[in-house]
Write a protein that holds these residues in place. Structure first.
Motif, PDB file in Angstrom:
ATOM      1  N   ALA A  77     -34.442 -14.310 -25.384  1.00  0.00           N
ATOM      2  CA  ALA A  77     -35.228 -13.598 -26.395  1.00  0.00           C
ATOM      3  C   ALA A  77     -36.013 -12.446 -25.774  1.00  0.00           C
ATOM      4  O   ALA A  77     -36.118 -11.354 -26.357  1.00  0.00           O
ATOM      5  N   LEU A  78     -36.547 -12.662 -24.588  1.00  0.00           N
ATOM      6  CA  LEU A  78     -37.306 -11.609 -23.915  1.00  0.00           C
ATOM      7  C   LEU A  78     -36.396 -10.470 -23.457  1.00  0.00           C
ATOM      8  O   LEU A  78     -36.780  -9.298 -23.513  1.00  0.00           O
ATOM      9  N   VAL A  79     -35.193 -10.795 -23.009  1.00  0.00           N
ATOM     10  CA  VAL A  79     -34.239  -9.754 -22.630  1.00  0.00           C
ATOM     11  C   VAL A  79     -33.844  -8.927 -23.852  1.00  0.00           C
ATOM     12  O   VAL A  79     -33.748  -7.689 -23.783  1.00  0.00           O
ATOM     13  N   MET A  80     -33.630  -9.584 -24.977  1.00  0.00           N
ATOM     14  CA  MET A  80     -33.309  -8.856 -26.204  1.00  0.00           C
ATOM     15  C   MET A  80     -34.453  -7.929 -26.610  1.00  0.00           C
ATOM     16  O   MET A  80     -34.230  -6.793 -27.035  1.00  0.00           O
ATOM     17  N   LEU A  81     -35.695  -8.426 -26.462  1.00  0.00           N
ATOM     18  CA  LEU A  81     -36.861  -7.605 -26.778  1.00  0.00           C
ATOM     19  C   LEU A  81     -36.909  -6.383 -25.860  1.00  0.00           C
ATOM     20  O   LEU A  81     -37.185  -5.260 -26.309  1.00  0.00           O
ATOM     21  N   PHE A  82     -36.641  -6.601 -24.584  1.00  0.00           N
ATOM     22  CA  PHE A  82     -36.605  -5.483 -23.627  1.00  0.00           C
ATOM     23  C   PHE A  82     -35.560  -4.459 -24.057  1.00  0.00           C
ATOM     24  O   PHE A  82     -35.832  -3.248 -24.098  1.00  0.00           O
ATOM     25  N   ASP A  83     -34.363  -4.923 -24.368  1.00  0.00           N
ATOM     26  CA  ASP A  83     -33.273  -4.003 -24.734  1.00  0.00           C
ATOM     27  C   ASP A  83     -33.594  -3.215 -26.000  1.00  0.00           C
ATOM     28  O   ASP A  83     -33.210  -2.047 -26.126  1.00  0.00           O
ATOM     29  N   GLN A  84     -34.280  -3.848 -26.949  1.00  0.00           N
ATOM     30  CA  GLN A  84     -34.663  -3.141 -28.175  1.00  0.00           C
ATOM     31  C   GLN A  84     -35.592  -1.974 -27.866  1.00  0.00           C
ATOM     32  O   GLN A  84     -35.424  -0.871 -28.387  1.00  0.00           O
ATOM     33  N   HIS A  85     -36.573  -2.205 -27.000  1.00  0.00           N
ATOM     34  CA  HIS A  85     -37.505  -1.135 -26.644  1.00  0.00           C
ATOM     35  C   HIS A  85     -36.840  -0.107 -25.728  1.00  0.00           C
ATOM     36  O   HIS A  85     -37.164   1.080 -25.803  1.00  0.00           O
ATOM     37  N   TRP A  86     -35.923  -0.541 -24.895  1.00  0.00           N
ATOM     38  CA  TRP A  86     -35.211   0.385 -24.019  1.00  0.00           C
ATOM     39  C   TRP A  86     -34.401   1.388 -24.849  1.00  0.00           C
ATOM     40  O   TRP A  86     -34.347   2.574 -24.516  1.00  0.00           O
ATOM     41  N   ALA A  87     -33.812   0.917 -25.913  1.00  0.00           N
ATOM     42  CA  ALA A  87     -32.957   1.779 -26.736  1.00  0.00           C
ATOM     43  C   ALA A  87     -33.737   2.904 -27.396  1.00  0.00           C
ATOM     44  O   ALA A  87     -33.175   3.970 -27.684  1.00  0.00           O
ATOM     45  N   THR A  88     -35.032   2.707 -27.640  1.00  0.00           N
ATOM     46  CA  THR A  88     -35.822   3.737 -28.319  1.00  0.00           C
ATOM     47  C   THR A  88     -36.747   4.501 -27.373  1.00  0.00           C
ATOM     48  O   THR A  88     -37.419   5.447 -27.793  1.00  0.00           O
ATOM     49  N   ALA A  89     -36.786   4.107 -26.093  1.00  0.00           N
ATOM     50  CA  ALA A  89     -37.628   4.800 -25.112  1.00  0.00           C
ATOM     51  C   ALA A  89     -36.889   6.015 -24.565  1.00  0.00           C
ATOM     52  O   ALA A  89     -35.689   6.183 -24.795  1.00  0.00           O
ATOM     53  N   ALA A  90     -37.615   6.864 -23.838  1.00  0.00           N
ATOM     54  CA  ALA A  90     -37.026   8.110 -23.332  1.00  0.00           C
ATOM     55  C   ALA A  90     -37.349   8.282 -21.857  1.00  0.00           C
ATOM     56  O   ALA A  90     -38.390   7.830 -21.358  1.00  0.00           O
ATOM     57  N   ASP A  91     -36.434   8.959 -21.159  1.00  0.00           N
ATOM     58  CA  ASP A  91     -36.655   9.321 -19.762  1.00  0.00           C
ATOM     59  C   ASP A  91     -37.640  10.490 -19.733  1.00  0.00           C
ATOM     60  O   ASP A  91     -37.335  11.554 -20.270  1.00  0.00           O
ATOM     61  N   PRO A  92     -38.826  10.327 -19.126  1.00  0.00           N
ATOM     62  CA  PRO A  92     -39.807  11.422 -19.144  1.00  0.00           C
ATOM     63  C   PRO A  92     -39.354  12.648 -18.376  1.00  0.00           C
ATOM     64  O   PRO A  92     -39.917  13.725 -18.530  1.00  0.00           O
ATOM     65  N   ARG A  93     -38.323  12.499 -17.533  1.00  0.00           N
ATOM     66  CA  ARG A  93     -37.820  13.648 -16.767  1.00  0.00           C
ATOM     67  C   ARG A  93     -36.787  14.442 -17.547  1.00  0.00           C
ATOM     68  O   ARG A  93     -36.351  15.503 -17.094  1.00  0.00           O
ATOM     69  N   ALA A  94     -36.386  13.959 -18.702  1.00  0.00           N
ATOM     70  CA  ALA A  94     -35.274  14.594 -19.412  1.00  0.00           C
ATOM     71  C   ALA A  94     -35.576  16.021 -19.804  1.00  0.00           C
ATOM     72  O   ALA A  94     -34.678  16.842 -19.925  1.00  0.00           O
ATOM     73  N   ARG A  95     -36.872  16.331 -19.989  1.00  0.00           N
ATOM     74  CA  ARG A  95     -37.226  17.680 -20.409  1.00  0.00           C
ATOM     75  C   ARG A  95     -37.734  18.525 -19.252  1.00  0.00           C
ATOM     76  O   ARG A  95     -38.237  19.617 -19.438  1.00  0.00           O
ATOM     77  N   CYS A  96     -37.625  18.009 -18.030  1.00  0.00           N
ATOM     78  CA  CYS A  96     -37.979  18.810 -16.866  1.00  0.00           C
ATOM     79  C   CYS A  96     -36.837  19.764 -16.541  1.00  0.00           C
ATOM     80  O   CYS A  96     -35.776  19.707 -17.127  1.00  0.00           O
ATOM     81  N   VAL A  97     -37.082  20.640 -15.568  1.00  0.00           N
ATOM     82  CA  VAL A  97     -36.003  21.511 -15.128  1.00  0.00           C
ATOM     83  C   VAL A  97     -34.900  20.649 -14.547  1.00  0.00           C
ATOM     84  O   VAL A  97     -35.130  19.842 -13.646  1.00  0.00           O
ATOM     85  N   PRO A  98     -33.672  20.729 -15.067  1.00  0.00           N
ATOM     86  CA  PRO A  98     -32.616  19.845 -14.596  1.00  0.00           C
ATOM     87  C   PRO A  98     -32.200  20.163 -13.172  1.00  0.00           C
ATOM     88  O   PRO A  98     -32.347  21.296 -12.693  1.00  0.00           O
ATOM     89  N   GLU A  99     -31.705  19.141 -12.496  1.00  0.00           N
ATOM     90  CA  GLU A  99     -31.164  19.360 -11.168  1.00  0.00           C
ATOM     91  C   GLU A  99     -29.899  20.204 -11.279  1.00  0.00           C
ATOM     92  O   GLU A  99     -29.067  19.997 -12.161  1.00  0.00           O
ATOM     93  N   ILE A 100     -29.776  21.182 -10.405  1.00  0.00           N
ATOM     94  CA  ILE A 100     -28.627  22.076 -10.415  1.00  0.00           C
ATOM     95  C   ILE A 100     -27.785  21.789  -9.182  1.00  0.00           C
ATOM     96  O   ILE A 100     -28.254  21.940  -8.055  1.00  0.00           O
ATOM     97  N   ALA A 101     -26.558  21.340  -9.405  1.00  0.00           N
ATOM     98  CA  ALA A 101     -25.662  21.015  -8.294  1.00  0.00           C
ATOM     99  C   ALA A 101     -24.831  22.244  -7.961  1.00  0.00           C
ATOM    100  O   ALA A 101     -24.073  22.743  -8.795  1.00  0.00           O
ATOM    101  N   LEU A 102     -24.977  22.749  -6.749  1.00  0.00           N
ATOM    102  CA  LEU A 102     -24.210  23.903  -6.289  1.00  0.00           C
ATOM    103  C   LEU A 102     -23.108  23.441  -5.357  1.00  0.00           C
ATOM    104  O   LEU A 102     -23.325  22.553  -4.526  1.00  0.00           O
ATOM    105  N   CYS A 103     -21.944  24.054  -5.484  1.00  0.00           N
ATOM    106  CA  CYS A 103     -20.890  23.781  -4.509  1.00  0.00           C
ATOM    107  C   CYS A 103     -21.258  24.479  -3.206  1.00  0.00           C
ATOM    108  O   CYS A 103     -22.198  25.284  -3.148  1.00  0.00           O
TER     109      CYS A 103
END
Length: 356
Positions: free
Chosen positions: A260-286
């Motif tokens: 039940a606790l794992v299910m609760l965790f997964d429910q909140h995980w699905a609606t949470a956000a990565d706080p870095r998602a709106r930062c300047v993205p990493e740019i991979a150069l060859c």
């Protein structure tokens, strides 16, 4: 032009300029602010010419920056407004205060009790403090004893570690105890997922080196159900008294409760956000792109960079054009700003004579 003040940048050569996108501003506004702080104060016409953007977009960006307190107009001369950027550190501090929403501790306690009460149908005793513990439930009466037990469990952990943090700031003792344990299990290949509230005292609510690990993931949400740790989906720990963590934790191994606790965790995980998602993205150069950008950052022209790389100047142009298309920028100036924001190549140090 004697007597006309020369615009000066508000940050030193090589200094990082924080991304404003993560604080809710547009990418255009971020680009304009980054230009002002690195190149010096400018008017909208100059910004439009240098950035290769329509004047309308520049004016909208300046209006957005002004409303956020990021820029201010200098004295008007000849009906032209020169815009002065706010020091980045001061601006970020102000934006952090504006965004921060402190969680009501009483509501957090109510959330905890609501979750635990909902688990009583699985046989979990809710009056464990000082009382008799049933099958699959162990009371760890102090926070220190809980840390010892958690270290024991994590040392044997093999597959997955789940954690929910309900603090917006962490005391030094907890940080010192948790960070080494987390690093060790991540290094062993244990998959770690952490949920937390937006922190009150820093930009990221977890140990910074951990977020770069491929099997570590962190998300934030505006509300968390309870403070929780789940070890390999077989053992769960949470505070016995959410209002006083010094009163210890409950360790639960009842399969139904843990599920039940794992299910609760997964429910909140699905609606949470990565706080870095709106930062300047990493740019991979060859390798070739990295070599070219490094040479240009050192002051090489297309022709001299081509000679260093033993390729044609036309190919240099093609490499840069492909890189601009990939990153969605319209000219080399924008490309340089984006690469600088992402710290894609080391910024060469300049001698005093070069800076003066």
């Amino acid at each position: 032009m004697s007597g006309v003040p020369v615009p000066r940048p508000s940050v030193s050569i090589g200094a990082a300029v924080p991304s404003l996108v993560r604080w809710g501003l547009s990418s255009d506004a971020d680009l304009v602010f980054r230009t002002l702080t690195t190149m010096g104060s400018r008017d909208s016409r100059t910004l439009a010419a240098e950035l290769g953007l329509p004047r309308r977009r520049i004016d909208e960006s300046l209006a957005e920056l002004r409303s956020a307190g990021a820029v201010a107009p200098a004295e008007r001369e000849a009906r032209t407004t020169t815009w002065v950027p706010r020091p980045p550190a001061d601006l970020v501090a102000a934006l952090r205060r504006r965004r921060l929403r402190l969680v009501d501790p009483h509501a957090q306690v109510r959330n905890h009790h609501g979750v635990v009460t909902g688990l009583t149908g699985s046989g979990l005793p809710v009056t464990a403090i000082g009382g008799t513990i049933g099958d699959g439930v162990r009371y760890l009466p102090t926070r220190q004893l809980t840390r010892f037990r958690l270290a024991e469990l994590m040392n044997a952990e093999r597959d997955e570690h789940l954690a929910i943090n309900t603090e917006q700031a962490f005391d030094a003792a907890s940080s010192r105890a948790a960070a080494p344990l987390s690093r060790r299990i991540v290094e062993r290949g244990v998959r770690v997922r952490v949920l937390g509230l937006p922190p009150a005292d820093r930009d990221l609510g977890v140990d910074a080196p951990l977020v770069e690990q491929p099997n570590f993931a962190y998300r934030e949400g505006p509300e968390m159900p309870l403070k929780l740790l789940v070890i390999d989906r077989r053992v769960a720990l949470f505070p016995a008294d959410p209002a006083d963590l010094e009163r210890g934790y409950l360790e639960v191994s009842q399969p139904g409760v843990v599920r039940a606790l794992v299910m609760l965790f997964d429910q909140h995980w699905a609606t949470a956000a990565d706080p870095r998602a709106r930062c300047v993205p990493e740019i991979a150069l060859c390798d070739r792109e990295h070599e070219l950008i490094s040479l240009l950052a050192q002051g090489h022209t297309d022709v001299s960079a081509a000679a260093e790389m033993r390729i044609s100047a036309r190919l240099i142009t093609k490499i840069l054009r492909n890189l601009m298309d990939r990153l969605g920028v319209e000219n080399r100036f924008q490309l340089g700003l984006m690469l600088g924001a992402a710290r894609s190549v080391p910024i060469p140090l300049m001698t005093p004579t070069e800076v003066s």
